[in-house]
Every structure is written in C-alpha cells, then in structure tokens.
Design a protein around this motif. Structure first.
Motif, PDB file in Angstrom:
ATOM      1  N   GLY A 177     -26.213   7.676  -0.240  1.00  6.80           N
ATOM      2  CA  GLY A 177     -26.967   7.041  -0.426  1.00  6.80           C
ATOM      3  C   GLY A 177     -28.472   8.262  -0.514  1.00  6.80           C
ATOM      4  N   HIS A 178     -28.111   9.570  -0.588  1.00 10.06           N
ATOM      5  CA  HIS A 178     -28.643  10.714  -0.910  1.00 10.06           C
ATOM      6  C   HIS A 178     -29.071  10.709  -2.893  1.00 10.06           C
ATOM      7  N   ASN A 230     -28.658   7.865  -4.464  1.00 17.82           N
ATOM      8  CA  ASN A 230     -29.149   6.796  -5.247  1.00 17.82           C
ATOM      9  C   ASN A 230     -31.146   7.267  -5.167  1.00 17.82           C
ATOM     10  N   ASP A 231     -31.051   8.195  -3.685  1.00 16.88           N
ATOM     11  CA  ASP A 231     -33.056   8.541  -3.207  1.00 16.88           C
ATOM     12  C   ASP A 231     -33.249   9.268  -4.310  1.00 16.88           C
ATOM     13  N   ASN A 232     -32.044  10.380  -4.480  1.00 19.02           N
ATOM     14  CA  ASN A 232     -32.609  11.398  -5.504  1.00 19.02           C
ATOM     15  C   ASN A 232     -32.906  10.823  -7.124  1.00 19.02           C
ATOM     16  N   ARG A 260     -33.826   7.581  -7.360  1.00 14.31           N
ATOM     17  CA  ARG A 260     -34.867   7.313  -7.676  1.00 14.31           C
ATOM     18  C   ARG A 260     -36.374   7.964  -7.751  1.00 14.31           C
ATOM     19  N   VAL A 287     -33.382   8.337   7.471  1.00 10.03           N
ATOM     20  CA  VAL A 287     -32.877   6.656   7.095  1.00 10.03           C
ATOM     21  C   VAL A 287     -31.765   6.885   8.133  1.00 10.03           C
ATOM     22  N   ASP A 335     -26.268  -0.096  -4.380  1.00 12.43           N
ATOM     23  CA  ASP A 335     -27.643   0.404  -3.865  1.00 12.43           C
ATOM     24  C   ASP A 335     -27.268   0.874  -5.617  1.00 12.43           C
ATOM     25  N   TYR A 341     -39.327  17.102  -2.556  1.00 11.54           N
ATOM     26  CA  TYR A 341     -39.230  16.603  -0.992  1.00 11.54           C
ATOM     27  C   TYR A 341     -38.523  17.445  -0.828  1.00 11.54           C
ATOM     28  N   PHE A 366     -35.568  13.339   4.259  1.00  8.91           N
ATOM     29  CA  PHE A 366     -35.615  12.324   3.680  1.00  8.91           C
ATOM     30  C   PHE A 366     -34.357  11.702   4.643  1.00  8.91           C
ATOM     31  N   GLN A 413     -35.111  16.744   0.813  1.00  6.96           N
ATOM     32  CA  GLN A 413     -33.635  15.586   1.713  1.00  6.96           C
ATOM     33  C   GLN A 413     -33.229  15.693   2.994  1.00  6.96           C
TER      34      GLN A 413
END
Length: 173
Positions: free
Chosen positions: A65-66, A68-70, A72, A101, A114, A92, A97, A94
């Motif tokens: 998930g991290h 993916n977030d990074n 984005r 979630v 994702d 940001y 974040f 992490q």
C-alpha cells in the motif's frame, strides 16, 4: 529517456532510491518492474499479507500500500513539474498516511491490482512527455526535483521496498 538524473536534480535523501535503478530507458525499467513486481507479489499466499518481520514494522500489505501511495504522490509531483508548474509542492509523512488507512482489510490481490493501475497511469503519463518536459524542475518538500528524477525515484523506491520484502518478509521464487 535514457539519461540518469544528475544529483543536482533531486534532494540528497532521494539518492538512496535513484542509485538502485539500473541503467537504461526509465520507461522500459518501470514497465519491467510492473511485470516483475506484479508476478512476484501474486505468488505470495494471502495468509502472509499481514506478516510483520518485527514488532512495530509495517505488514506486507502495508508495504505494498505504501509503494502505491508513494507512486501516486511522486506521479502527481512529476505531472505538475513536467507541465512547468512552479508552485512549491508539500511533502508528506508516510507514517501519518499509514494512520489514515487500513491496508490489512484489503486482500493482497486488491493491493496488487491497485499497484498495476497506478503503474499503468504512471507509464501513460511518461509516454506523453516531451524531451523538454523530462528536464523541467520544480520544488517539492523543499527539494529541487526534475521530472526525470521523479521517474527514477518511483522506480528506486519500489526496488528498495522489494529488496526489504525479499530479505525480511519471505523468500519465494
């Protein structure tokens, strides 16, 4: 785009990621990582998804998930900078974040889907960049960053975390 970014194109913190990226066309490297990473992660049993190699460390699902977030966030920065936007962009945290979630409630398959979607969006963005756009620079998190360096940071960040997964979470072929 075959030229590696010069160290002046990104903050010192990001060198740990850029140095991990092999030589070659960064678009091709990101496409190869898409194939490799999605195949690698797809071989992991769902039961391993919530594994943490030590107390207080992220679960395997949280690592995915991290990533993916990074991507984005870095992709958004890349878009803004490549288009010539000179607005300083925020950083940001992490860990903040992660507090917002619950990746543990997602399946590994959903997190992999994702990842694939995010990477495809990044590749689509990169395909449309002119040579001039690749070299444009802007500011994010009080660092000068070029569009080119952000593509390398995306790749290197993923490689960094995959290395940790392979070393500390599980060993699969």
């Amino acid at each position: 785009m075959n030229l590696r970014p010069a160290q002046e194109e990104y903050g010192a913190y990001y060198h740990q990621y850029v140095r991990l990226v092999p030589d070659g066309n960064i678009r091709d490297i990101l496409a190869e990582l898409l194939d490799h990473t999605s195949a690698y992660l797809s071989d992991i049993p769902e039961a391993q998804g919530n594994f943490r190699y030590a107390p207080g460390k992220w679960s395997l699902k949280e690592v995915i998930g991290h990533i993916n977030d990074n991507e984005r966030i870095m992709g958004y920065r890349l878009l803004r900078i490549a288009r010539g936007d000179q607005t300083p962009l925020a950083g940001y945290d992490q860990d903040e974040f992660m507090k917002g979630v619950n990746f543990g409630s997602s399946s590994l398959a959903d997190l992999i889907d994702d990842y694939i979607a995010v990477r495809r969006a990044t590749l689509t963005l990169l395909r449309g960049l002119s040579e001039e756009a690749w070299t444009r620079s802007g500011s994010a998190n009080n660092n000068v960053l070029s569009a080119r360096s952000l593509a390398y940071i995306i790749a290197g960040h993923e490689i960094h975390h995959l290395n940790i997964v392979k070393e500390r979470y599980l060993v699969i072929k």
